[in-house]
Design a protein around this motif. Structure first.
Motif, PDB file in Angstrom:
ATOM      1  N   ARG A   1       0.817  -1.214   0.000  1.00 28.17           N
ATOM      2  CA  ARG A   1       0.000   0.000   0.000  1.00 28.17           C
ATOM      3  C   ARG A   1       0.850   1.262   0.000  1.00 28.17           C
ATOM      4  O   ARG A   1       0.396   2.329  -0.415  1.00 28.17           O
TER       5      ARG A   1
ATOM      6  N   THR B   1      -7.994   2.015   0.871  1.00 22.49           N
ATOM      7  CA  THR B   1      -8.106   1.776   2.314  1.00 22.49           C
ATOM      8  C   THR B   1      -9.555   1.715   2.755  1.00 22.49           C
ATOM      9  O   THR B   1      -9.924   0.911   3.619  1.00 22.49           O
TER      10      THR B   1
ATOM     11  N   GLU C   1      -4.536   5.480  -2.376  1.00 27.63           N
ATOM     12  CA  GLU C   1      -4.430   4.817  -1.068  1.00 27.63           C
ATOM     13  C   GLU C   1      -5.684   5.067  -0.245  1.00 27.63           C
ATOM     14  O   GLU C   1      -6.188   4.166   0.442  1.00 27.63           O
TER      15      GLU C   1
ATOM     16  N   LEU D   1       1.141   3.203  -3.315  1.00 26.05           N
ATOM     17  CA  LEU D   1       0.009   3.927  -3.884  1.00 26.05           C
ATOM     18  C   LEU D   1       0.134   5.436  -3.690  1.00 26.05           C
ATOM     19  O   LEU D   1       0.755   5.902  -2.723  1.00 26.05           O
TER      20      LEU D   1
END
Length: 221
Positions: free
Chosen positions: A14, A26, A22, A17
């Motif tokens: 992650r 998320t 992100e 990103l």
């Protein structure tokens, strides 16, 4: 890969990103992970596939909205509808793990309180009263976990949601739950046969239960 390994790799990937992607991803991740009835293994595999797809698209200059659409909740609901439920055996093991942990800490807290109160009366355990209290604590803990995960799930796609609001709601539930437990324990404190359980024994049993819970978690992940 096990679910725990997928989670660890997910956390690392992650970081690749962009801030916008992100944030979008998320929200999807939190929404799916808070569905407690879903298979953790299958959920993490799907989340990893989505992340890899997003990273590939990002390298081609695409955004998460372009890849997954401008309705992230609708997309997440579609994903959830196709994921299998958690195996009943795994669910039972998970719930047993939580129960042992809660009871273990209950006994440890008892071992701390007894020396402060003092006297043989404080070491006396009423079987039915204790069982009712433990069941009540387990139920309140279960409801608390469900409520917190529900709050996280609801706030995943709510831009107006804040951590402060969530903390206030969780705090109110915690205070209310403690009050309910305190009131009920007062009225059922001397029901059924009793026996003496010294604080040392309470500490030892509680520590063993927490250790068993920890070992169950290690074997599960």
């Amino acid at each position: 890969m096990k679910a725990s390994e997928l989670i660890q790799e997910n956390n690392q990937k992650r970081a690749l990103l962009t801030e916008e992607n992100e944030h979008y991803y998320t929200n999807l991740l939190l929404y799916i992970r808070t569905k407690l009835t879903l298979s953790e293994q299958q959920s993490e595999e799907v989340l990893m596939e989505m992340l890899d797809h997003l990273i590939e698209g990002q390298q081609d200059g695409k955004t998460a909205i372009e890849i997954f659409g401008n309705d992230p909740k609708g997309y997440a609901d579609e994903i959830v509808s196709h994921l299998p439920h958690e195996n009943k055996r795994n669910s039972f093991i998970f719930m047993s793990e939580i129960a042992l942990n809660v009871i273990g800490w209950f006994l440890i807290m008892r071992s701390i309180i007894i020396p402060i109160i003092g006297g043989e009366t404080s070491e006396k355990v009423y079987v039915i009263s204790s069982l009712l209290l433990i069941i009540l604590i387990l139920v309140m803990t279960g409801l608390g976990v469900k409520m917190i995960f529900g709050l996280i799930s609801q706030s995943s796609f709510d831009e107006n949601a804040t951590d402060k609001k969530m903390m206030i709601k969780a705090g109110l539930y915690g205070a209310g739950g403690f009050l309910v437990i305190a009131i009920i324990s007062f009225f059922v404190k001397e029901i059924g046969p009793s026996f003496i359980l010294p604080w040392q024994a309470s500490l030892g049993i509680g520590s063993i239960l927490i250790l068993i819970s920890w070992l169950m978690k290690k074997s599960r992940i």
